[in-house]
Design a protein around this motif. Structure first.
Motif, PDB file in Angstrom:
ATOM      1  N   PRO A  34     125.629 -67.598  -2.041  1.00 34.78           N
ATOM      2  CA  PRO A  34     125.149 -66.526  -1.993  1.00 34.78           C
ATOM      3  C   PRO A  34     123.724 -66.266  -2.404  1.00 34.78           C
ATOM      4  O   PRO A  34     123.318 -66.863  -3.497  1.00 34.78           O
ATOM      5  CB  PRO A  34     126.169 -65.454  -2.966  1.00 34.78           C
ATOM      6  N   GLU A  94     132.285 -67.056  -3.911  1.00 34.60           N
ATOM      7  CA  GLU A  94     131.862 -66.367  -2.865  1.00 34.60           C
ATOM      8  C   GLU A  94     131.680 -67.292  -1.583  1.00 34.60           C
ATOM      9  O   GLU A  94     131.346 -66.857  -0.528  1.00 34.60           O
ATOM     10  CB  GLU A  94     130.484 -65.452  -3.289  1.00 34.60           C
ATOM     11  N   TYR A 195     127.669 -62.232   3.490  1.00 32.40           N
ATOM     12  CA  TYR A 195     127.505 -62.080   1.920  1.00 32.40           C
ATOM     13  C   TYR A 195     127.744 -60.611   1.486  1.00 32.40           C
ATOM     14  O   TYR A 195     127.248 -59.915   2.143  1.00 32.40           O
ATOM     15  CB  TYR A 195     126.142 -62.380   1.804  1.00 32.40           C
TER      16      TYR A 195
END
Length: 330
Positions: A34, A94, A195
């Motif tokens: 990210p 993530e 994202y």
């Protein structure tokens, strides 16, 4: 200089050149971390935990964006790390859902005096699963290499085979200059995604959306998601820009005032114009909201605008920053 190996916490191993940048090398290997700034060291989002001492010393950027405890525990910014020997890296959670996409430009349209709307049809993979208000990192050709720039998605998650971004022209900007002056319908583009995104769209408390300029993109994604799914929620949008010519989506936003259950749109510009409030976006916010203590907020714009809006929200009683979703331009 030789090769070194980076062992990832999911069991994968990535081979890279000794002395190479960790963020860039992982991305080249299809491992996406990210980031908002695209690895320029401004956003502080590309945090990884490094085990092993075969890396460069913390940079000034890391000393500014990470705490002493962070650094002592091995936390680093991947874009600031050069790898000189074998190490182990723990990736942020993530990273698991991010992939590389290829698409074709089907729309390239100036929608405000300095904002280009770009529609991209996905080619490979053909579907993108994302939250409302997510963003992409678009690959920008730069000589023999490429750079990336982050752009928020304006289409809702339900439009999963294509997406729409809005790019404001920045004087001298590599990314915006390419999008405005070189990109055209029919061109192929690559980008990594998704994202971020707004996780609070299904909550019930009233939502304040405050956007500046091209920061309207993620808000459009959220509002379109609400309309498609019939979500009944009180939403007030404060959209600020320098002049009326810089306000996009006005017709659609006016239409959404009748299509959504309880939605109000407040456009505000610094140069007086018919149909628009005059001032900055915080002026309009303070005029129309007396108590924000029971609300949540989605704020998207420049760092200065986000800071000013956050201060205004605090004054209005919304002091819990966990209920304020920030999307700052880098």
């Amino acid at each position: 200089m030789g090769k070194v190996k980076v062992l990832l916490d999911d069991g994968r191993g990535v081979e890279m050149e000794s002395g190479a940048n960790l963020f860039t090398s992982l991305r080249s290997a299809g491992v996406f971390i990210p980031t908002v700034c695209g690895g320029k060291g401004f956003c502080g989002k590309c945090r990884v935990k490094v085990s092993g001492d075969k890396v460069s010393a913390p940079s000034d950027r890391e000393n500014k964006l990470l705490t002493t405890d962070d650094l002592a525990s091995g936390m680093r910014l991947a874009c600031q790390v050069s790898v000189n020997g074998d190490i182990s890296v723990t990736l942020p959670a993530e990273s698991s859902g991010i992939g590389l996409f290829q698409g074709e430009v089907y729309e390239h349209l100036l929608v405000a005096q300095d904002v280009m709307k770009v529609g991209i049809r996905l080619i490979m993979p053909e579907k993108l699963v994302a939250l409302p208000g997510a963003y992409i990192l678009l690959d920008i050709p730069a000589g023999n290499a490429s750079v990336t720039r982050s752009y928020s998605i304006a289409t809702p998650p339900e439009t999963d085979d294509r997406l729409e971004i809005n790019v404001k022209l920045v004087p001298g900007g590599k990314g915006s200059g390419f999008v405005h002056n070189s990109l055209k319908v029919g061109d192929r583009v690559t980008f990594s995604a998704p994202y971020g995104g707004f996780r609070g769209s299904e909550n019930s408390e009233p939502l304040l959306c405050i956007a500046g300029g091209s920061g309207i993109s993620p808000v459009m994604s959220i509002l379109r998601h609400f309309r498609i799914n019939g979500i009944k929620r009180t939403v007030k949008l404060f959209f600020g820009a320098s002049c009326a010519e810089s306000i996009s989506y006005v017709k659609e936003l006016r239409r959404l005032e009748s299509e959504l259950t309880d939605f109000e749109f407040f456009p505000v510009v610094q140069t007086p114009a018919d149909g628009f409030e005059t001032g900055v976006v915080t002026d309009s916010l303070m005029r129309h909201i007396q108590d924000a203590s029971g609300m949540s907020a989605f704020v998207c714009g420049s760092p200065g605008m986000v800071a000013a809006v956050t201060d205004a929200l605090h004054k209005l009683g919304l002091t819990d920053d966990s209920r304020i979703h920030f999307d700052r331009f880098s």
